[in-house]
Design an enzyme around this catalytic site. Structure first.
Site, short mmCIF file in Angstrom:
data_model
loop_
_atom_site.label_atom_id
_atom_site.label_comp_id
_atom_site.label_asym_id
_atom_site.label_seq_id
_atom_site.Cartn_x
_atom_site.Cartn_y
_atom_site.Cartn_z
N LYS B 92 0.84 -1.21 0.00
CA LYS B 92 0.00 0.00 0.00
C LYS B 92 0.87 1.25 0.00
O LYS B 92 0.60 2.22 -0.71
CB LYS B 92 -0.92 0.02 1.23
CG LYS B 92 -1.96 -1.07 1.23
CD LYS B 92 -2.95 -0.92 2.38
CE LYS B 92 -2.35 -1.19 3.75
NZ LYS B 92 -1.90 -2.56 3.97
N CYS B 176 -12.22 2.03 16.90
CA CYS B 176 -10.95 1.47 16.49
C CYS B 176 -9.99 1.26 17.66
O CYS B 176 -9.42 0.19 17.80
CB CYS B 176 -10.39 2.42 15.43
SG CYS B 176 -8.66 2.36 15.11
N MET B 177 -9.85 2.24 18.54
CA MET B 177 -8.89 2.05 19.63
C MET B 177 -9.34 2.64 20.96
O MET B 177 -8.53 2.78 21.87
CB MET B 177 -7.50 2.56 19.25
CG MET B 177 -7.48 3.83 18.47
SD MET B 177 -7.22 5.36 19.34
CE MET B 177 -8.66 5.97 19.93
N MET B 351 -7.25 -4.58 16.57
CA MET B 351 -8.70 -4.62 16.55
C MET B 351 -9.31 -5.82 17.29
O MET B 351 -10.40 -5.73 17.84
CB MET B 351 -9.21 -4.62 15.11
CG MET B 351 -8.89 -3.36 14.38
SD MET B 351 -9.47 -1.89 15.23
CE MET B 351 -8.02 -0.88 15.08
N GLY B 388 -4.75 1.57 13.97
CA GLY B 388 -5.02 1.31 12.57
C GLY B 388 -5.03 2.54 11.69
O GLY B 388 -4.93 2.45 10.48
N GLN B 389 -5.16 3.72 12.30
CA GLN B 389 -5.23 4.95 11.51
C GLN B 389 -3.98 5.80 11.76
O GLN B 389 -3.38 5.75 12.83
CB GLN B 389 -6.48 5.74 11.87
CG GLN B 389 -7.76 4.98 11.54
CD GLN B 389 -9.00 5.85 11.67
OE1 GLN B 389 -9.38 6.53 10.75
NE2 GLN B 389 -9.61 5.82 12.83
#
Lengths: 297, 805
Positions: B92, B176-177, B351, B388-389
Site C-alpha cells: 500500500k 478502532c482504539m 482490533m 489502525g489509523q
C-alpha cells in the site's frame, strides 16, 4: 531397456547338504530380484505422456465455479496450469557464463517495456504475474531464491534476500477468488462484483534513463537506486530478461566498476534532495507555497 | 462525474456486468497487463523533487519519500532515514502516491437540491453550513477521524468545545482504539503506550492477541520475520480465531473461541501465582491489585493480593481449556512462557482486542500479565497496543477529539481541566460545556432518530472518514437517516463514498501531500510534512473548511466564535500585528496555519508530560516520540520508554520505574482482574455461525482510497466470505459461488472463498469490510464496551446459505 535375467545357480560343489542347496537357490533368487529392481530403478524414467493438452474451458457467465476436490485430479489448476506439462520440452541448457551476449537497443527497450508491465512506476514493487496459492516466504523462494529459467519464462532471482516477507510488498497482478470470478447472480439485486476498476490518472516515473560515462569506454554509472537491490544478478544475470543481461557475467563485483549515483540513490549524507542546491533547509519550506498562494483552481 | 455514484453508476455497473465477468477470467488478466501510460522513453529522474511525508494509510507511521514533478506525485520510495520502516514499505505504501489521482476525485462542492447533488460555490457551501449550525447549535455534531491531521482535529475540537460550547464531537477512532485508551488510563492513569517499536528488535517471543500482524502492519511484521531470517530466534505465538497469514509464520497457532481471550489472560495470571513465578519484587514496589467492582466500573476497586489470587483461581488450566477451546498443553505453554524471566516477551494487539464488548477488560488483563510477571519496561519486554489509523494517537488521543475530552488529556467533566483549556484558548470562564457529548454509536443513533427526541442531532458534519460503510449495524445507525425530515448530512471527502451517497452537502477536500499536515503514530511519534502539490479542482483543506465556517458564524453574530478579547477563535496575525484572513482561501497559505495551530496546541502537551517538539524541530526530523525534552545544549531529545528511569526524563533518579500519573497517585500501576463475560450475541440454532469482520493486506479502511489504486484493486478486487471446507461441503457451497449471509440486522449476497487468504475453523465466517458494494456492516452488531463505547465488529451470530439462481 533390457531386463537382465536372474543369474545361474551356484556350482554343484555345494550340493552335499539338501538344506544348504535350497537356501542357496533361495538366496540366489533374492539377489536376482534385488538386482532386477536395482537396474530398473536406475534406468531412465518413462516420461508420462498426456494425450490431450489440458486447457481449462473458457469461463461463461453461469459456469464459473470452482471444481470440487474430486474434479481437481482431472484439472491442472496450479500457477502454471496454462502450460503443457511436458517437462522435457521445458528443459533448458545451463546458462554459459562465457557465451557471448547479444544485446541490441531494441532488446533493451523490449526488456524495459516488459519490466513495466508489472510496475505502477519505476521503483514500485512488481506485482506477481501468476497465481499465488502458497503464501509462505519459503514457497516464493523455491523458484525466486536462485532464479529459474523454464521454457520462455523467467522466475527472477530475489534481489533483496534479507527481506523475504514477500507478500507484504508483492501482490498478485490479478488476485481474489481462486479459479472462479465472482459472477452476477441472476436473481440478485446486488451490484455485480467486481466492477470495472476505477480510472486512475497517476502518471508515474517510468525509468531512470541511461547511466553516464566519464568518457567513451568508461563503465556507466548505475542509473537507478540500489536500495533493496542487493543482488545485481537479479535483473542483469544470466537468468534475466535478455535485453538487461550483462555482457560480462563472469565479473561478479559490479560495484567495483559501476558507481551508484548518490543523487539518485539519495544517500542520507547527500542532501541533494532539496529543490535547489543553494537551499540550506533540507525540505520544502513553507515559503515556497507562500509564493504560490493562489493555486490555479 | 460525481452524480454517477448514486444513480448512473449503479446502472453502469450492471450494464458492464458481463464485460466485468469476462474480463475477470484470470488468465486473460495475466496475459494482457496494462500498458504503462506514456511508454518507457522517459528519462525523468533529474527533474524530480523528493520530500519526506508519513504514509497516508495505517497507524504504523512509515515515512515515504515522495517524488514530485510538474506539480504531480510521480514516485514513492521507502525513507531510509526513518526509524519506523528503515527504507521498507508495504504494497500500500509503495502505491500511496496513486491515492491522489483516482479519476472521480471530488473537485467542487455539491448541494442536494430536489434529491440531486448539484455543484455549488464554496461561498454558498460555507454559508449553508453556518446557517444550519446557527439555527440549532446544540443539535449539531462533528464526526471526525483518526485520519485528521493534528491541526485539523485541534481546530475542529476548539471550534466545537471552545466555540459552540458543544461536546458532540467524536471520531471514527472510537470504533478502532477507544478500548486501548480506557485500558491504558485505568492501568497506568494516563493514555498511550509507554514503549515503542524498538521492542520488535529485541523481543525473544512475540504474542499476538487477535492480531493478523502480517497483513495489518506488514512493515512491522517484516521487522520481526527478517530478524528470524538473519538467524535470530523469535518465537511467534498467534492467539487467533482463524488461521491467517500471520499463523503461517507462527510457531504456535492457538485457535481460540471468540471472547475467550479474557479467560486465557486470567489463566496466565493464575498459573504465575500458582507456580510462584510472578515477579514479587517488581509488583510490591510498583503495582497495586485491582478488582472490577460489582457491578464492574472503569476505575474498579482496590483488592489485596489474596483477593486477586482467589479471583483468578477460578481460571484453572482445565476450566480455561473448556472456555477457550485451547488444549491444556497450549495454556501451560503460555504459563511457562510468562514464567520464564530469561526471555523478553512483547505482546501486541489491535482490533481483535479493542473491538470487543469487553474491550477495556481485555486491555487491562494483557497489561496485568506483563506487570505481574515482570515482563515490563525492558526493550523487547512489554505490552503494546497498535493503531489502525495514521493519527489515531496524535489527533484523537492527544488532541482529545473525543466527546468527553479536551487537548492534553483534560476532560470536559473536570472543572480544573475546563479552566486550563479556557485559559489557553483565552475564553471567558464557563464557555466549555461540562457535560460529555454523544459517543459515536449514540451520536449516529440520535442522528437517525426524529428531531424531537432527547439529545437529537439534526446536522452532522463528517470529515476524513466514511461512516456509511464503517459504522456497525448500518441500517440502524446510518441508512435510517433517509427516513427523517430535517436531517442534514455534510461530508468532506476526496472521493464519492457510501457516506456521500446519503449526504446533503459534499465538500471536496485536499488530501495528504496536497496540504501541510502532522500525524501521530502508534509509538508516540509525531510526524510532520509539507504540502507538495496543489489539490485538484476546487478541493480545499479540511482545516480551512472548519475555520471558514467558524468565521462565517462569527459574522452571523455567534458570540462563541470570539475569545474573551473579542478576537476570532482562529485569529492569526503577521509580524506587524496585522490580522491574516485565514478564513479566506486565497490567504490561507499566506502563513503556515498548521504551524500556528500546532504551536498553540503544544501548550497543552506538557500538562501530562507528553511534551511535543517545536514545529521547526519536527520539520527536520522523521518524527519524534514524545515526551520530547530540550537538553542543556539546546537540542531536543525524544523518549523511547516512558516511566522507565534512564530513558524518561520525568522519572526521578533511583526510582527505577515511576508511573507518575498513577490512578492511585502513588506512582504505581494497577494489576487488574476482570472476569470472563460471555458475548452479547452467540451462535444458536437459528443463526449457527460466528461472523467475524476485518481487513486484508491490500486495502485500507473502507477502501475508498485503495480500491482506486489499480494494482491493489486488481490484487484483491472484491470482498468475499471465508468459510470452512466442512461447512461449505455440508451446505453444498463451492469457492466462487454466491451465498447469502444473514444476521438479525441485515443480509448480504457475497462470493464464498474456501481456504483462500485465511481459513476459518468450522462454524466461523470472515468477511473483510473494504468493499463498498458489499456492506458487511449492515450485518454487524452495535453492542459495545460499557467503558470505551467501542463496538464489537468481531463476533455476532449469522447464517449462510447458497444462493440458488
Amino acid at each position: 531397456m533390457s531386463t537382465p535375467r536372474p543369474q545361474e545357480a551356484p556350482p554343484a560343489s555345494s550340493r552335499s547338504l539338501g538344506v544348504g542347496r535350497s537356501m542357496t537357490i533361495g538366496g540366489a533368487i533374492a539377489v536376482g530380484i534385488g538386482l532386477v529392481g536395482f537396474l530398473v530403478g536406475i534406468a531412465e524414467p518413462v516420461i508420462p505422456q498426456r494425450a490431450v493438452k489440458l486447457v481449462a474451458a473458457a469461463p461463461t457467465e453461469s459456469s464459473i465455479v470452482a471444481p470440487s476436490y474430486r474434479e481437481i485430479t482431472a484439472l491442472t489448476v496450479g500457477p502454471n496450469r496454462t502450460w503443457t506439462s511436458n517437462l522435457a520440452s521445458l528443459k533448458q541448457p545451463s546458462p554459459d557464463l562465457f557465451a557471448s551476449v547479444a544485446r541490441t537497443p531494441a532488446m533493451k527497450e523490449a526488456a524495459l517495456r516488459d519490466r513495466l508491465r508489472t510496475r505502477a512506476f519505476d521503483g514500485a514493487p512488481p506485482v506477481i504475474p501468476h497465481f499465488v496459492e502458497q503464501q509462505s516466504a519459503q514457497s516464493c523462494l523455491v523458484c525466486h531464491g536462485e532464479g529459474l529459467l523454464l521454457g520462455n519464462r523467467i522466475a527472477t532471482k530475489i534481489s533483496h534476500p534479507h527481506y523475504a516477507n514477500c507478500l507484504g510488498c508483492h501482490v498478485e497482478q490479478a488476485g481474489g477468488l481462486p479459479i472462479a470470478a465472482p459472477v452476477v447472480s441472476v436473481n440478485s439485486s446486488e451490484e455485480p462484483a467486481p466492477g470495472p476498476i476505477p480510472g486512475n490518472v497517476f502518471a508515474g516515473l517510468l525509468r531512470a534513463g541511461p547511466g553516464t560515462r566519464a568518457m567513451p569506454g568508461a563503465p556507466p554509472t548505475i542509473p537507478h537506486t540500489a536500495h533493496l537491490r542487493g543482488d545485481c544478478m537479479s535483473c542483469h544475470g544470466l537468468i534475466a530478461r535478455p535485453g538487461l543481461r550483462t555482457t560480462h557475467p563472469w565479473l561478479q563485483n559490479c560495484a567495483q566498476c559501476h558507481a551508484t549515483a548518490a543523487e539518485i540513490d539519495r544517500f542520507p549524507f547527500s542532501t541533494g534532495l532539496t529543490t535547489s542546491a543553494a537551499s540550506e533547509e533540507p525540505f520544502l519550506s513553507t515559503k515556497q507555497f507562500r509564493a504560490d498562494k493562489k493555486p490555479s483552481l | 462525474m460525481f452524480e454517477t455514484h448514486s444513480t448512473d453508476r449503479r446502472l453502469f455497473l450492471k450494464a458492464s456486468a458481463l464485460a466485468a465477468a469476462a474480463s475477470l477470467a484470470r488468465d486473460s488478466l495475466f496475459a494482457a497487463p496494462p500498458t504503462p501510460p506514456g511508454g518507457v522513453e522517459l528519462p525523468v529522474i533529474p527533474d524530480v523533487t523528493w520530500n519526506k511525508a508519513p504514509c497516508r494509510f495505517c497507524g504504523t507511521g512509515c515515512h515515504v519519500m515522495v517524488g514530485v514533478k510538474n506539480d504531480r506525485v510521480v514516485a514513492v520510495t521507502g525513507d531510509r532515514e526513518a526509524d519506523v520502516n528503515k527504507g521498507l514499505l508495504c504494497v500500500k505504501g509503495y502505491h500511496v502516491g496513486m491515492v491522489l489521482y483516482g479519476e472521480d476525485r471530488l473537485r467542487t462542492p455539491f448541494l442536494r437540491k430536489d434529491g440531486q447533488l448539484v455543484p455549488i460555490s464554496w461561498e454558498e457551501a460555507i454559508a449553508v453550513i453556518a446557517q444550519k449550525i446557527h439555527a440549532a447549535p446544540q443539535k449539531f455534531a462533528f464526526y471526525g477521524s483518526g485520519q485528521w491531521t493534528i491541526p485539523e482535529g485541534y481546530a475542529a475540537n476548539k471550534f466545537m468545545k471552545g466555540g459552540l460550547s458543544n461536546n458532540h464531537i467524536d471520531p471514527n477512532a472510537r470504533l478502532c482504539m477507544a478500548s486501548a485508551v480506557t485500558g491504558y488510563i485505568s492501568t497506568y492513569g494516563v493514555d498511550e503506550p509507554y514503549n515503542c517499536y524498538d521492542d520488535l528488535d529485541h523481543c525473544d517471543a512475540l504474542v499476538l492477541w487477535g492480531n493478523n500482524f502480517s497483513e495489518m502492519h506488514p512493515v512491522l511484521f517484516s521487522r520481526v520475520v527478517d530478524r528470524r531470517l538473519r538467524g535470530q530466534k523469535v518465537e511467534l505465538i498467534d492467539l487467533t480465531t482463524r488461521h491467517t497469514r500471520t499463523s503461517q509464520q507462527a510457531d504456535h497457532v492457538l485457535l481460540m473461541q471468540p471472547q475467550s481471550d479474557l479467560a486465557i489472560a486470567n489463566c496466565i495470571s493464575h498459573q504465575l501465582l500458582e507456580r510462584n513465578a510472578w515477579d514479587r519484587e517488581f509488583v510490591e514496589k510498583h503495582c497495586h491489585f485491582r478488582g472490577p467492582g460489582n457491578p464492574q466500573t472503569l476505575k474498579g476497586e482496590a483488592i489485596t493480593l489474596g483477593q486477586f489470587q482467589a479471583s483468578v483461581a477460578e481460571y484453572t488450566v482445565t476450566k480455561t481449556a473448556q472456555i477457550s477451546g485451547l488444549s491444556e498443553q497450549q495454556l501451560t505453554m503460555l504459563g511457562d512462557l510468562f514464567a520464564d524471566k530469561s526471555r523478553k516477551i512483547t505482546s501486541l494487539w489491535c482490533m481483535g482486542v479493542n473491538q470487543h464488548t469487553q474491550g477495556t477488560a481485555i486491555n487491562n488483563l494483557i497489561h496485568a500479565i506483563h506487570l505481574l510477571s515482570g515482563h515490563f519496561g525492558k526493550p523487547g519486554d512489554g505490552p503494546q497496543s497498535l493503531t489502525g489509523q495514521p493519527s489515531a494517537c496524535g489527533t484523537v488521543r492527544e488532541v482529545g477529539t473525543l466527546a468527553h475530552a479536551l487537548p492534553g488529556d483534560l476532560r470536559v467533566d473536570d472543572e480544573k481541566g475546563r479552566h486550563k483549556a479556557e485559559e489557553i484558548w483565552k475564553l471567558p470562564a464557563g464557555r466549555i460545556n461540562p457535560k460529555p457529548g454523544h459517543h459515536t454509536v449514540l451520536m449516529w443513533e440520535k442522528f437517525c432518530s426524529p428531531s424531537d427526541v432527547e439529545g437529537a442531532i439534526d446536522t452532522m458534519w463528517v470529515q476524513v472518514t466514511n461512516p456509511g460503510q464503517s459504522l456497525p449495524n448500518l441500517h440502524k445507525l446510518f441508512d435510517k437517516k433517509a427516513e427523517f425530515e430535517g436531517k442534514f448530512l455534510i461530508v468532506s471527502d476526496v472521493y464519492p463514498t457510501a457516506t456521500t451517497a446519503l449526504a446533503d452537502l459534499v465538500l471536496p477536500s485536499a488530501m495528504w501531500v496536497e496540504k501541510n499536515g502532522i500525524f501521530g503514530n502508534s509509538e508516540r511519534r509525531t510526524q510532520q510534512w509539507f504540502r507538495m502539490v496543489k489539490p485538484p479542482g476546487e478541493a480545499r483543506d479540511d482545516c480551512w473548511q472548519t475555520i471558514a465556517v467558524a468565521h462565517k458564524l462569527m459574522e452571523m453574530g455567534h458570540a462563541g466564535m470570539q475569545d474573551r478579547d473579542g478576537q476570532f477563535l482562529f485569529h492569526q496575525a503577521d509580524a506587524a500585528g496585522k490580522e491574516i484572513p485565514v478564513w479566506d482561501w486565497s490567504h490561507y497559505y499566506d502563513t503556515n496555519v498548521d504551524e500556528r495551530l500546532y504551536e498553540e496546541y503544544r501548550q497543552f502537551s506538557t500538562i501530562k508530560h507528553k511534551d511535543l517538539a517545536p514545529y521547526p524541530v519536527l520539520a527536520k526530523s522523521r518524527g519524534l516520540r514524545w515526551p520530547v525534552v530540550q537538553q542543556a545544549d539546546g537540542s531536543w531529545k525524544e523518549t523511547t520508554y516512558r516511566f522507565v528511569e534512564g530513558t524518561d526524563p520525568y522519572v526521578a533518579p533511583g526510582k527505577g520505574f515511576q508511573f507518575y500519573h498513577s490512578v492511585t497517585q502513588d506512582d504505581r500501576a494497577l494489576i487488574w482482574f476482570r472476569p470472563y463475560v460471555a458475548p452479547p450475541e452467540m451462535p444458536d440454532s437459528e443463526y449457527p455461525f460466528w461472523l467475524d469482520t476485518g481487513r486484508v493486506l491490500e486495502h485500507w479502511h473502507t477502501g475508498s482510497m485503495t480500491m482506486r489504486i489499480p494494482p491493489l484493486r486488481r490484487a484483491m478486487p472484491a470482498a468475499y466470505v471465508e468459510i470452512n471446507i466442512d461447512d461449505a461441503n455440508r451446505l453444498g457451497i463451492r469457492s466462487g459461488e454466491q451465498v447469502k449471509l444473514q444476521t438479525r440486522r441485515g443480509e448480504l449476497v457475497i462470493a464464498a472463498w474456501i481456504d483462500g487468504r485465511g481459513s476459518c475453523p468450522p462454524g466461523h465466517l470472515f468477511v473483510p469490510f473494504f468493499d463498498e458494494r458489499k456492506l458487511i456492516n449492515r450485518l454487524t452488531l452495535e453492542a459495545h464496551c460499557p467503558f470505551s463505547k467501542e463496538p464489537d465488529y468481531k463476533k455476532c451470530a449469522a447464517r449462510v446459505a447458497k444462493v440458488l439462481s
